[in-house]
Write a protein that holds these residues in place. Structure first.
Motif, PDB file in Angstrom:
ATOM      1  N   GLY A  32       0.802  -1.222   0.000  1.00  0.00           N
ATOM      2  CA  GLY A  32       0.000   0.000   0.000  1.00  0.00           C
ATOM      3  C   GLY A  32       0.829   1.262   0.000  1.00  0.00           C
ATOM      4  N   ARG A  33       2.095   1.184  -0.412  1.00  0.00           N
ATOM      5  CA  ARG A  33       3.009   2.325  -0.356  1.00  0.00           C
ATOM      6  C   ARG A  33       3.344   2.789  -1.773  1.00  0.00           C
ATOM      7  NH1 ARG A  33       7.984   0.593   3.130  1.00  0.00           N
ATOM      8  NH2 ARG A  33       8.505   2.791   2.761  1.00  0.00           N
ATOM      9  N   TRP A  34       2.349   3.356  -2.450  1.00  0.00           N
ATOM     10  CA  TRP A  34       2.559   3.729  -3.837  1.00  0.00           C
ATOM     11  C   TRP A  34       3.577   4.862  -3.973  1.00  0.00           C
ATOM     12  CZ3 TRP A  34       1.801   8.646  -5.513  1.00  0.00           C
ATOM     13  CH2 TRP A  34       0.967   9.475  -4.761  1.00  0.00           C
ATOM     14  N   GLN A  35       3.638   5.780  -2.991  1.00  0.00           N
ATOM     15  CA  GLN A  35       4.606   6.870  -3.095  1.00  0.00           C
ATOM     16  C   GLN A  35       6.038   6.348  -3.009  1.00  0.00           C
ATOM     17  OE1 GLN A  35       2.633   9.203   0.071  1.00  0.00           O
ATOM     18  NE2 GLN A  35       2.654  10.914  -1.370  1.00  0.00           N
ATOM     19  N   ALA A  36       6.285   5.406  -2.077  1.00  0.00           N
ATOM     20  CA  ALA A  36       7.614   4.816  -1.972  1.00  0.00           C
ATOM     21  C   ALA A  36       7.970   4.025  -3.226  1.00  0.00           C
ATOM     22  CB  ALA A  36       7.686   3.910  -0.739  1.00  0.00           C
ATOM     23  N   ALA A  37       6.963   3.463  -3.892  1.00  0.00           N
ATOM     24  CA  ALA A  37       7.223   2.676  -5.098  1.00  0.00           C
ATOM     25  C   ALA A  37       7.733   3.539  -6.250  1.00  0.00           C
ATOM     26  CB  ALA A  37       5.956   1.942  -5.524  1.00  0.00           C
ATOM     27  N   LEU A  38       7.476   4.834  -6.211  1.00  0.00           N
ATOM     28  CA  LEU A  38       7.882   5.699  -7.318  1.00  0.00           C
ATOM     29  C   LEU A  38       9.397   5.786  -7.451  1.00  0.00           C
ATOM     30  CD1 LEU A  38       5.295   8.608  -6.985  1.00  0.00           C
ATOM     31  CD2 LEU A  38       5.393   6.859  -8.776  1.00  0.00           C
ATOM     32  N   HIS A  39      10.119   5.702  -6.329  1.00  0.00           N
ATOM     33  CA  HIS A  39      11.576   5.856  -6.401  1.00  0.00           C
ATOM     34  C   HIS A  39      12.228   4.736  -7.226  1.00  0.00           C
ATOM     35  CE1 HIS A  39      15.670   6.834  -5.353  1.00  0.00           C
ATOM     36  NE2 HIS A  39      15.839   5.625  -4.830  1.00  0.00           N
ATOM     37  N   PRO A  40      12.004   3.453  -6.912  1.00  0.00           N
ATOM     38  CA  PRO A  40      12.608   2.420  -7.768  1.00  0.00           C
ATOM     39  C   PRO A  40      12.057   2.440  -9.190  1.00  0.00           C
ATOM     40  CG  PRO A  40      11.124   1.431  -6.154  1.00  0.00           C
ATOM     41  CD  PRO A  40      11.303   2.857  -5.758  1.00  0.00           C
ATOM     42  N   LEU A  41      10.818   2.883  -9.370  1.00  0.00           N
ATOM     43  CA  LEU A  41      10.278   2.960 -10.731  1.00  0.00           C
ATOM     44  C   LEU A  41      11.020   4.020 -11.544  1.00  0.00           C
ATOM     45  CD1 LEU A  41       6.433   2.593 -10.127  1.00  0.00           C
ATOM     46  CD2 LEU A  41       7.986   0.919 -11.149  1.00  0.00           C
ATOM     47  N   ARG A  42      11.346   5.137 -10.910  1.00  0.00           N
ATOM     48  CA  ARG A  42      12.102   6.176 -11.625  1.00  0.00           C
ATOM     49  C   ARG A  42      13.478   5.651 -12.027  1.00  0.00           C
ATOM     50  NH1 ARG A  42      10.051   9.704  -7.275  1.00  0.00           N
ATOM     51  NH2 ARG A  42       8.254  10.859  -8.077  1.00  0.00           N
ATOM     52  N   ARG A  43      14.109   4.878 -11.111  1.00  0.00           N
ATOM     53  CA  ARG A  43      15.405   4.305 -11.436  1.00  0.00           C
ATOM     54  C   ARG A  43      15.292   3.358 -12.629  1.00  0.00           C
ATOM     55  NH1 ARG A  43      19.310   4.097  -7.388  1.00  0.00           N
ATOM     56  NH2 ARG A  43      20.605   3.200  -9.049  1.00  0.00           N
ATOM     57  N   ALA A  44      14.256   2.523 -12.606  1.00  0.00           N
ATOM     58  CA  ALA A  44      14.074   1.564 -13.691  1.00  0.00           C
ATOM     59  C   ALA A  44      13.826   2.276 -15.015  1.00  0.00           C
ATOM     60  CB  ALA A  44      12.917   0.620 -13.369  1.00  0.00           C
ATOM     61  N   LEU A  45      12.968   3.295 -14.998  1.00  0.00           N
ATOM     62  CA  LEU A  45      12.629   3.988 -16.242  1.00  0.00           C
ATOM     63  C   LEU A  45      13.782   4.857 -16.738  1.00  0.00           C
ATOM     64  CD1 LEU A  45       8.932   4.869 -15.412  1.00  0.00           C
ATOM     65  CD2 LEU A  45       9.740   3.310 -17.196  1.00  0.00           C
ATOM     66  N   LYS A  46      14.652   5.284 -15.836  1.00  0.00           N
ATOM     67  CA  LYS A  46      15.851   5.997 -16.279  1.00  0.00           C
ATOM     68  C   LYS A  46      16.775   5.054 -17.031  1.00  0.00           C
ATOM     69  CE  LYS A  46      19.583   8.980 -14.609  1.00  0.00           C
ATOM     70  NZ  LYS A  46      20.204   9.612 -13.401  1.00  0.00           N
ATOM     71  N   LEU A  47      16.878   3.809 -16.540  1.00  0.00           N
ATOM     72  CA  LEU A  47      17.700   2.807 -17.216  1.00  0.00           C
ATOM     73  C   LEU A  47      17.069   2.337 -18.512  1.00  0.00           C
ATOM     74  CD1 LEU A  47      18.702   0.674 -14.097  1.00  0.00           C
ATOM     75  CD2 LEU A  47      20.264   2.046 -15.489  1.00  0.00           C
ATOM     76  N   ASP A  48      15.732   2.198 -18.513  1.00  0.00           N
ATOM     77  CA  ASP A  48      15.016   1.685 -19.692  1.00  0.00           C
ATOM     78  C   ASP A  48      13.647   2.354 -19.773  1.00  0.00           C
ATOM     79  OD1 ASP A  48      13.852   0.339 -21.776  1.00  0.00           O
ATOM     80  OD2 ASP A  48      13.725  -1.594 -20.744  1.00  0.00           O
ATOM     81  N   PRO A  49      13.552   3.463 -20.498  1.00  0.00           N
ATOM     82  CA  PRO A  49      12.266   4.189 -20.584  1.00  0.00           C
ATOM     83  C   PRO A  49      11.137   3.379 -21.199  1.00  0.00           C
ATOM     84  CG  PRO A  49      14.102   5.528 -21.395  1.00  0.00           C
ATOM     85  CD  PRO A  49      14.618   4.139 -21.236  1.00  0.00           C
ATOM     86  N   THR A  50      11.452   2.252 -21.847  1.00  0.00           N
ATOM     87  CA  THR A  50      10.403   1.452 -22.496  1.00  0.00           C
ATOM     88  C   THR A  50       9.997   0.241 -21.656  1.00  0.00           C
ATOM     89  OG1 THR A  50      11.991   0.034 -23.681  1.00  0.00           O
ATOM     90  CG2 THR A  50      11.355   2.107 -24.741  1.00  0.00           C
ATOM     91  N   ASN A  51      10.506   0.120 -20.426  1.00  0.00           N
ATOM     92  CA  ASN A  51      10.193  -1.056 -19.602  1.00  0.00           C
ATOM     93  C   ASN A  51       8.693  -1.112 -19.342  1.00  0.00           C
ATOM     94  OD1 ASN A  51       9.732  -2.507 -16.894  1.00  0.00           O
ATOM     95  ND2 ASN A  51      11.834  -3.043 -17.371  1.00  0.00           N
ATOM     96  N   ASP A  52       8.060  -2.138 -19.886  1.00  0.00           N
ATOM     97  CA  ASP A  52       6.587  -2.215 -19.867  1.00  0.00           C
ATOM     98  C   ASP A  52       6.041  -2.352 -18.446  1.00  0.00           C
ATOM     99  OD1 ASP A  52       4.087  -2.365 -21.378  1.00  0.00           O
ATOM    100  OD2 ASP A  52       3.999  -4.427 -20.696  1.00  0.00           O
ATOM    101  N   ASP A  53       6.656  -3.215 -17.635  1.00  0.00           N
ATOM    102  CA  ASP A  53       6.160  -3.407 -16.275  1.00  0.00           C
ATOM    103  C   ASP A  53       6.308  -2.137 -15.443  1.00  0.00           C
ATOM    104  OD1 ASP A  53       5.321  -6.015 -16.612  1.00  0.00           O
ATOM    105  OD2 ASP A  53       7.268  -6.863 -16.082  1.00  0.00           O
ATOM    106  N   ALA A  54       7.425  -1.432 -15.615  1.00  0.00           N
ATOM    107  CA  ALA A  54       7.621  -0.188 -14.875  1.00  0.00           C
ATOM    108  C   ALA A  54       6.579   0.855 -15.277  1.00  0.00           C
ATOM    109  CB  ALA A  54       9.026   0.354 -15.118  1.00  0.00           C
ATOM    110  N   ILE A  55       6.275   0.922 -16.555  1.00  0.00           N
ATOM    111  CA  ILE A  55       5.256   1.877 -17.032  1.00  0.00           C
ATOM    112  C   ILE A  55       3.893   1.543 -16.431  1.00  0.00           C
ATOM    113  CG2 ILE A  55       4.001   2.633 -19.082  1.00  0.00           C
ATOM    114  CD1 ILE A  55       6.667   2.249 -20.643  1.00  0.00           C
ATOM    115  N   LYS A  56       3.540   0.246 -16.407  1.00  0.00           N
ATOM    116  CA  LYS A  56       2.251  -0.155 -15.842  1.00  0.00           C
ATOM    117  C   LYS A  56       2.186   0.142 -14.345  1.00  0.00           C
ATOM    118  CE  LYS A  56       1.477  -3.843 -19.227  1.00  0.00           C
ATOM    119  NZ  LYS A  56       1.497  -5.301 -19.468  1.00  0.00           N
TER     120      LYS A  56
END
Length: 604
Positions: free
Chosen positions: A184-208
């Motif tokens: 239930g910690r969607w705000q905390a989830a944004l940090h690793p998602l930003r890291r993932a999308l910086k490495l791969d802006p097309t990562n489908d799971d990160a986008i979802k």
């Protein structure tokens, strides 16, 4: 350079045919050298593993049973080929040969988790592998998977270790975000998602994942703006775009609640969902998020009550399910058997509600004609007097081996009867292998060939909704021998369409059927094992299910074919009168209104 060295050089360079030819020559030159046989087996089993390569390694292990490299490569080849049982046996032998083998601990832990379902042993083995090889990224990822079902904190720690080993891999970041979303910690989830999308802006799971975070934030703000008291609408979350039972259930609720003019926000599990008539992504002031799924996939949304709408097919849920269910403020189940399954594992009974589902005669495909089918001899299926249908996923719980045993024992080749078997969605290689195995095993077990029984027609391809309705119209009896059901959609549809029903007397069947509406088969309970095996079935590890009495079932089938049973009861009026989707949606709304989560109003 000798043949062995040439084979090694070719293999490392990715020259497959050359490496195999050189490895064969190496075996000719040194037939008593286990390393030569090992090299040939490795070359033959490199992407994809071949039967010949596995046989080479198997023969070599028979000669040198304590050779660690041979045992290792045979186990890996068997696992890659999907032979999990044999891989398990050789990996255990490898661990005896070398108790410090991180690979053996890691692969055994993975199989414990994904094949056997023993989550506790998987965690122990994965932790041991991580201690033996702390800098192995793959081991750390498998460790996170072992802990994910029952301890998200340990999962996150393992994923953090994987990112330290390789900061450039997006996978651990995305998985960490997923674990935080389940907390239930969607705000905390944004940090690793930003890291993932910086490495791969097309990562489908990160986008979802990021899209869900955005929608959860909007839903939380909308709930807060409503102030105290019940909400104006509902938020539904589920796998709506798939072909699963939960997806069917979710789609029916969406259609029915919209007809009843309940404002909906819908968030799909797998990313952006599209809706033909109107957008359903916008917040609606919901105070309850209804998760139509298994407990392990629930993602709480801050500011909204977390409702789990789920079901189980056995007498009690697993401890992992029980622990994850505690994150829900309320559990809604469709049947009394599922209520007992949750209560028996300690979930508070005052937080469980029963809300039956609807049944379908598929009015959207009401004009679909019966399918034209022929048996293996070219005879039309509709020319048989007795046409039995079974629609089941090719998984052990559906007990297709039991269906086949009963058919073998109850019928003869000259009977005026046919069994139409539709293995779920159809067309998958795993389903074909499962059916092939149980057909062979069933003939051996019964001591009779299927050529001596009444014909079976296999429908092994996906069908549209209209075609599925046509398939049901092709038959006049529906036969289930399932080990347990949360809510049997195909059988209830068959009953709603007027087909005669034969079903086990257990689980959900007892909520909508009795002797007035079906021929019921008595059952006992026992451990959930794979067909013709004492190995556990992964989703039911350590749990029981129901075993229908196959002698009684065979007698029912025989009586129908011989004319001793003049006609099965008609359940259509009962099912369509008492279990409609409109009734289900109204009951769901009452449950939520009574909990102070939904404003009833005067909606139709």
């Amino acid at each position: 350079m000798d043949a062995y060295a040439q084979a090694v050089a070719h293999h490392r360079a990715g020259r497959g045919p050359q490496s195999i030819a050189a490895a064969r020559q190496a075996v000719v030159e040194a037939p008593d050298d286990p390393l030569a046989h090992n090299l040939l087996g490795v070359c033959l089993t490199s992407t994809p593993p071949t039967a010949e390569g596995i046989q080479v390694l198997r023969a070599a292990v028979a000669r040198w049973p304590n050779h660690e490299h041979l045992v290792t490569n045979l186990a890996l080849a068997l696992q890659s080929a999907g032979e999990q049982g044999e891989a398990w046996r050789y990996l255990r032998h490898l661990l005896v040969l070398n108790p410090a083998s991180a690979l053996a601990c890691d692969r055994l832990g993975f199989l414990c988790n994904t094949w056997r379902g023993d989550r506790e042993q998987a965690a122990r083995l994965s932790d041991r592998a991580a201690r033996l090889s702390p800098q192995d990224e793959g081991i750390r990822i498998n460790q996170s998977l072992a802990w994910a079902p029952h301890d998200l904190d340990r999962t996150i720690l393992a994923l953090d270790a994987a990112t330290i080993v390789n900061p450039q891999n997006t996978y651990p970041y995305v998985q960490r975000a997923g674990a935080l979303l389940r907390r239930g910690r969607w705000q905390a989830a944004l940090h690793p998602l930003r890291r993932a999308l910086k490495l791969d802006p097309t990562n489908d799971d990160a986008i979802k994942h990021a899209l869900r975070c955005q929608r959860y934030h909007a839903a939380s703000q909308s709930a807060a703006a409503q102030g105290p008291g019940p909400g104006d609408g509902l938020l539904l979350r589920g796998p709506f775009s798939t072909a699963s039972g939960y997806a069917h259930m979710g789609r029916r609720y969406i259609q029915t609640l919209r007809r009843q003019q309940v404002p909906l926000q819908v968030i799909g599990v797998f990313g952006h969902e599209t809706w033909a008539d109107e957008p359903l992504e916008a917040p609606v002031g919901a105070k309850a998020a209804i998760n139509i799924m298994v407990p392990l996939a629930v993602e709480p949304i801050p500011g909204l009550a977390t409702i789990l709408y789920s079901m189980f097919e056995g007498p009690r849920i697993s401890r992992t399910w029980a622990k994850q269910s505690l994150a829900a403020d309320m559990v809604i189940v469709p049947t009394e058997s599922s209520r007992v399954a949750w209560a028996s594992q300690g979930y508070p009974e005052d937080r469980i509600r029963v809300c039956p589902l609807g049944v379908d005669a598929e009015p959207a495909a009401a004009d679909a004609p019966p399918l034209t089918l022929v048996d293996g001899h070219g005879r039309r299926v509709d020319s048989y007097r007795h046409r039995f249908l079974n629609v089941s996923d090719a998984i052990p719980r559906k007990n297709l081996d039991g269906v086949l045993r009963v058919w073998l024992r109850a019928t003869n080749r000259d009977d005026d009867a046919v069994l139409i078997l539709k293995p779920g969605k159809g067309g998958t290689e795993a389903a074909r292998r499962h059916l092939q195995n149980i057909v062979r095993q069933t003939q051996d077990h019964v001591g009779r060939a299927f050529t001596d029984a009444a014909p079976i027609v296999l429908i092994d391809q996906p069908l549209s909704e209209a075609e599925m309705t046509g398939l049901f119209r092709t038959a006049n009896h529906y036969f289930s021998l399932s080990h347990g059901e949360g809510w049997d959609l195909p059988l209830s549809k068959a009953g709603a369409m007027g087909m005669g029903l034969i079903a086990p007397a257990h689980s959900s069947y007892l909520d909508y059927l009795d002797e007035r509406f079906a021929r019921l088969i008595p059952c006992t309970t026992g451990p959930a094992h794979l067909p013709y095996s004492t190995e556990p079935w992964e989703p039911f590890f350590g749990l029981d299910w129901w075993n229908p009495d196959e002698t009684v079932a065979a007698g029912i089938i025989s009586d129908i074919i011989a004319g001793r049973d003049k006609g099965l009861p008609d359940a259509s009026a009962h099912l369509l009168g008492n279990f409609t989707w409109d009734q289900a949606a109204r009951k769901l709304r009452r449950i939520l209104a009574d909990a102070g989560l939904l404003r009833q109003g005067d909606r139709s």
